[in-house]
Design an enzyme around this catalytic site. Structure first.
Site, PDB file in Angstrom:
ATOM      1  N   TYR A 142      -1.704   8.770  -2.531  1.00  0.00           N
ATOM      2  CA  TYR A 142      -1.982   7.542  -2.470  1.00  0.00           C
ATOM      3  C   TYR A 142      -3.136   8.341  -1.956  1.00  0.00           C
ATOM      4  O   TYR A 142      -4.014   8.533  -0.956  1.00  0.00           O
ATOM      5  CB  TYR A 142      -1.456   7.141  -1.758  1.00  0.00           C
ATOM      6  CG  TYR A 142      -2.258   5.475  -0.995  1.00  0.00           C
ATOM      7  CD1 TYR A 142      -3.474   5.215  -2.249  1.00  0.00           C
ATOM      8  CD2 TYR A 142      -0.993   5.058  -0.207  1.00  0.00           C
ATOM      9  CE1 TYR A 142      -3.575   3.648  -1.381  1.00  0.00           C
ATOM     10  CE2 TYR A 142      -2.235   3.047   0.400  1.00  0.00           C
ATOM     11  CZ  TYR A 142      -2.981   2.977  -1.095  1.00  0.00           C
ATOM     12  OH  TYR A 142      -3.915   1.516  -0.285  1.00  0.00           O
ATOM     13  N   LYS A 171      -1.821   6.723  -7.169  1.00  0.00           N
ATOM     14  CA  LYS A 171      -2.778   5.226  -7.085  1.00  0.00           C
ATOM     15  C   LYS A 171      -3.563   5.812  -6.200  1.00  0.00           C
ATOM     16  O   LYS A 171      -3.428   6.564  -4.950  1.00  0.00           O
ATOM     17  CB  LYS A 171      -1.871   4.572  -6.239  1.00  0.00           C
ATOM     18  CG  LYS A 171      -2.659   3.364  -5.917  1.00  0.00           C
ATOM     19  CD  LYS A 171      -1.993   2.368  -4.865  1.00  0.00           C
ATOM     20  CE  LYS A 171      -2.558   1.160  -4.683  1.00  0.00           C
ATOM     21  NZ  LYS A 171      -3.346   0.596  -3.669  1.00  0.00           N
TER      22      LYS A 171
END
Length: 309
Positions: A142, A171
């Site tokens: 992330y 992400k």
């Protein structure tokens, strides 16, 4: 280890009552509305899920509740991804194990940021490889500089980590489309899935070969995101671009409304469940503050489209 399938995912907000305890009926109502809106999966304890405000037991309970609600209502195919970031490798490993026990299919891990001067490229690589080695679930990275003291993993660093057998995606809440394109053109999505982290470049990410989206605005308008994805698949680019423009304006408006509490206030006002309660130090947004607010009006124009779909 398999990457999560392409599509659109939601970093779900977690509803609390006035005592800041879980509002279970509201959480279940939200999970169901998202599933009915066609989401590919639900990210529990992304930045919108207030992970850092929860105890370990609460983090497990949130995952269990989400998985149970989906399963009991016929949405066994909707994935549950767990945010398991923490400030030490040891705690992150524990949270990954907890996520497996609670029913998640993948984990999403932030880079530790308490000591940013010590987080060199080598140390970041060492951390993620060490935790991915021990994770019982496929592991995603992330990248969100806003919540990691400005640490921003570049495409070279992410490409190095992508070669780890248990690291299956990322992400990108940094919003850097060039980074996304470099990764998506290097690794097939089935091996390493590169997701946009914001709705304002959802279509752009698809055009660049990305795996889709994990974005906060999906909390509000999941069906609108489904429509954009459908238009893209059908090659209706002009219509898709027009809809993307609306998503871009609404995504910006949600940020200006105050992030997590803004999402909860908009959802609870327009869909009839939950409240804007957040855990401190976050500040709750009142429904009254939305009245006459130009940013709320921008979002509510898109909600009208959501309700028509």
């Amino acid at each position: 280890m398999a990457a999560p399938p392409s599509g659109y995912y939601v970093p779900a907000v977690l509803f609390f009552d006035e005592n800041e305890d879980f509002d279970v009926p509201a959480i279940q109502s939200h999970v169901l509305r998202l599933a009915q809106g066609g989401v590919t999966g639900i990210l529990v304890q992304g930045s919108n899920g207030e992970a850092q405000h929860l105890s370990h037991d609460e983090r497990k309970e949130a995952i269990k509740l989400t998985r149970k609600t989906l399963d009991e209502n016929g949405f066994q195919n909707v994935l549950v991804i767990a945010g398991t970031g923490a400030q030490s490798a040891r705690e992150t490993k524990k949270l990954c194990a907890d996520a497996k026990e609670a029913g998640a299919s993948h984990v999403l891990v932030l880079t530790p940021s308490t000591w940013p001067p010590q987080m060199s490229v080598d140390n970041i690589i060492r951390f993620h490889r060490e935790v991915a080695d021990s994770s019982p679930l496929p592991y995603m990275i992330y990248n969100f500089p806003v919540v990691t003291a400005g640490l921003d993993l570049d495409s070279d660093l992410l490409a190095t980590l992508a070669q780890h057998p248990n690291i299956v995606g990322t992400k990108l809440s940094c919003g850097q489309i060039g980074k996304l394109q470099r990764l998506a053109s290097t690794f097939p999505s089935a091996e390493f899935a590169t997701f946009a982290g914001r709705s304002d470049f959802f279509l752009t990410s698809l055009l660049c070969g990305g795996a889709g989206l994990i974005g906060a605005l999906v909390n509000v308008v999941p069906k609108v995101h489904a429509k954009l994805l459908k238009l893209h698949k059908e090659g209706k680019l002009e219509e898709a671009m027009a809809l993307q423009a609306k998503l871009g304006h609404a995504d910006w408006a949600m940020q200006k409304l105050g992030g997590i509490s803004g999402v909860k206030a908009i959802v609870s006002k327009n869909f009839g469940y939950g409240s804007p309660n957040v855990r401190g130090p976050l500040k709750p947004l009142t429904h009254e503050s939305l009245v006459g607010n130009k940013h709320a009006q921008t979002v509510e124009e898109l909600i009208a489209l959501e309700k028509s779909l």
